[in-house]
Scaffold this active site. Sequence first.
Site, mmCIF file in Angstrom:
data_model
loop_
_atom_site.group_PDB
_atom_site.id
_atom_site.type_symbol
_atom_site.label_atom_id
_atom_site.label_comp_id
_atom_site.label_asym_id
_atom_site.label_seq_id
_atom_site.Cartn_x
_atom_site.Cartn_y
_atom_site.Cartn_z
ATOM 1 N N ASP A 38 30.747 50.882 -42.104
ATOM 2 C CA ASP A 38 29.491 50.359 -42.663
ATOM 3 C C ASP A 38 28.319 51.319 -42.476
ATOM 4 O O ASP A 38 27.266 50.934 -41.946
ATOM 5 C CB ASP A 38 29.149 49.004 -42.023
ATOM 6 C CG ASP A 38 30.289 48.012 -42.065
ATOM 7 O OD1 ASP A 38 31.048 48.049 -43.053
ATOM 8 O OD2 ASP A 38 30.432 47.209 -41.129
ATOM 9 N N GLU A 210 27.819 42.547 -51.331
ATOM 10 C CA GLU A 210 27.235 42.706 -49.998
ATOM 11 C C GLU A 210 26.716 44.125 -49.800
ATOM 12 O O GLU A 210 26.849 44.971 -50.677
ATOM 13 C CB GLU A 210 28.271 42.360 -48.921
ATOM 14 C CG GLU A 210 29.540 43.166 -48.998
ATOM 15 C CD GLU A 210 30.667 42.612 -48.144
ATOM 16 O OE1 GLU A 210 30.507 41.531 -47.532
ATOM 17 O OE2 GLU A 210 31.730 43.252 -48.079
#
Length: 559
Positions: A38, A210
Amino acid sequence: MQKKNILIPCVMALLMLFSNARAQLTLQNPILPGFYPDPAICKVGVDYYMVTSTFVYFPGIPIFHSKDLKNWKQIASAINRPSQMDFMGEQVSRGLFAPAINYHKGVFYITCTDIDHGGNFIITASNPAGPWSDPVYIKAARGIDPSLFFDDERAFILYNSDPPENKPLYGGHRTVRMYELDLTTLKVIGKEQILVNGGVDISKKPVWIEAPHIYKRKNYYYLMAAEGGTSVNHSEVVFRSKDVWGPYIPYDKNPILTHRHLDPKRSNPISSVGHADLVEGPDGNTYAVFLGVRPYQGDFYNTGRETFIAPVRWIDDWPVINPDHKEVQYAYQANWKAQKQKDQLPITGNFASRVLFKDSLNNQFLFLRTHNPTWYSFKENKNALTVKLLPETILEKGNPAFIGRRQQHLLSSASVAMDFSARKGNEKAGLIIFQNETHFYYLCKSVADQKEVVQLFKGNSGTHKMDLIKQAQLPVAQKNLYLRISAEKDTYSFWYGLKENEWQLLENKLDGKYLSTAVAGGFVGALYGIYATAEGAESENKAIYKWFDYKGNDPTYQK
């Protein structure tokens, strides 16, 4: 004729200069190998700062610095004080999800999600090396994966959230939402706006929109986000609008990055790419950092989700990641100079490192859920790490006597030199390869039938205990012991030695898929670690570790 003879060498010299200028360094993927998922990045002047997820590992949110996008040095962890937060009682893949980093007018901002306690929050610092503030929770921004966007004097917070009216049309139906943000109070202003409902085309039931980011370029606001879930169907998509509040129109050639259509049997695959962030490179062009994985077979990998980089080209005023290749490359040539940093620990490529336990732990080591310095010491024994045997075990959700570092290579090994004498069968100290509370292998020293033994255990996901796989009796009063665990893609092997580099094989090529994400689940990768326990009992016994070796050698890296 004379002019032609002069022109040819001049042209060739210019071509050589141009060629040299275009190949001054190699960006080698992954730029952060092992469990560094991420990624988010920002540029301040000539400096780059990048952050990644850590879930329940402590300290949390590593902050990396680079001047060339190749050489990365961890300069801090944003969550490094238990007073900021801890993750006690949480399963390994909970905790901190998907940080983002921004800079605005002398202040660095990190947004992130503490998934089980408080939700989305912001921390700030004037220096990226810290100290970072205590978290300010943004209660109104309900969801995950928050990021900030600054538009002149205005600030906005955007994030993944529930479907409209919290009524999903299908599984995985999510939205991207946004509030304006008051930077003085760090409170939201006005009304929440849904920017994206479902994804690029809601009629196709897109899932898990997302990790949103907004960028401003020319006369457009670009909203980029991940879609498809962080596995083999992962992708990156982009929308744009003339107004920051939308409407956001999707690019008709989405996704701008994915590997879901590629043959999973291809050689040395990189898969599951997505969750990207954009940044301007030293050459003025755009680059993307994003997560991906390196499976050794199918969708099996133990090294977790890693950070990769690829060039971006703006085509018809749309960003396209990795436009010149069908799949992300293990190496890209760049036309700027490498800039190594002082005291930069090896992190990418093939390397071997020995950590001598003198007076502190380097920042590659992690604890579980919080930091409690009372159970380890560098002062008790000179040039050694002394670890108390705690009653807490690795199978529970507390703070066991565990200190780990990421497995960063498919072909790797870790070894330790240890001085320890067990007094009871419940007292154990050794070396572990750990994925979560029930998926691990533990190579340790203990006693059985009043004799010292080296034992190998495997976590049992059914019983939530650990099973004895193999043991071997040691010579009497053998305090010093060397332990080694090696990974070879889908297998782990286990050695012990009475002298350094004189290894005896205890067990060869056990099932490594048991530690893979596909089997163990969750969002993390495997860690090699020191681990000592008295298994539920109080003990004054201690283990002394003298050094910790890590070696990694993957053939995909350029020499």
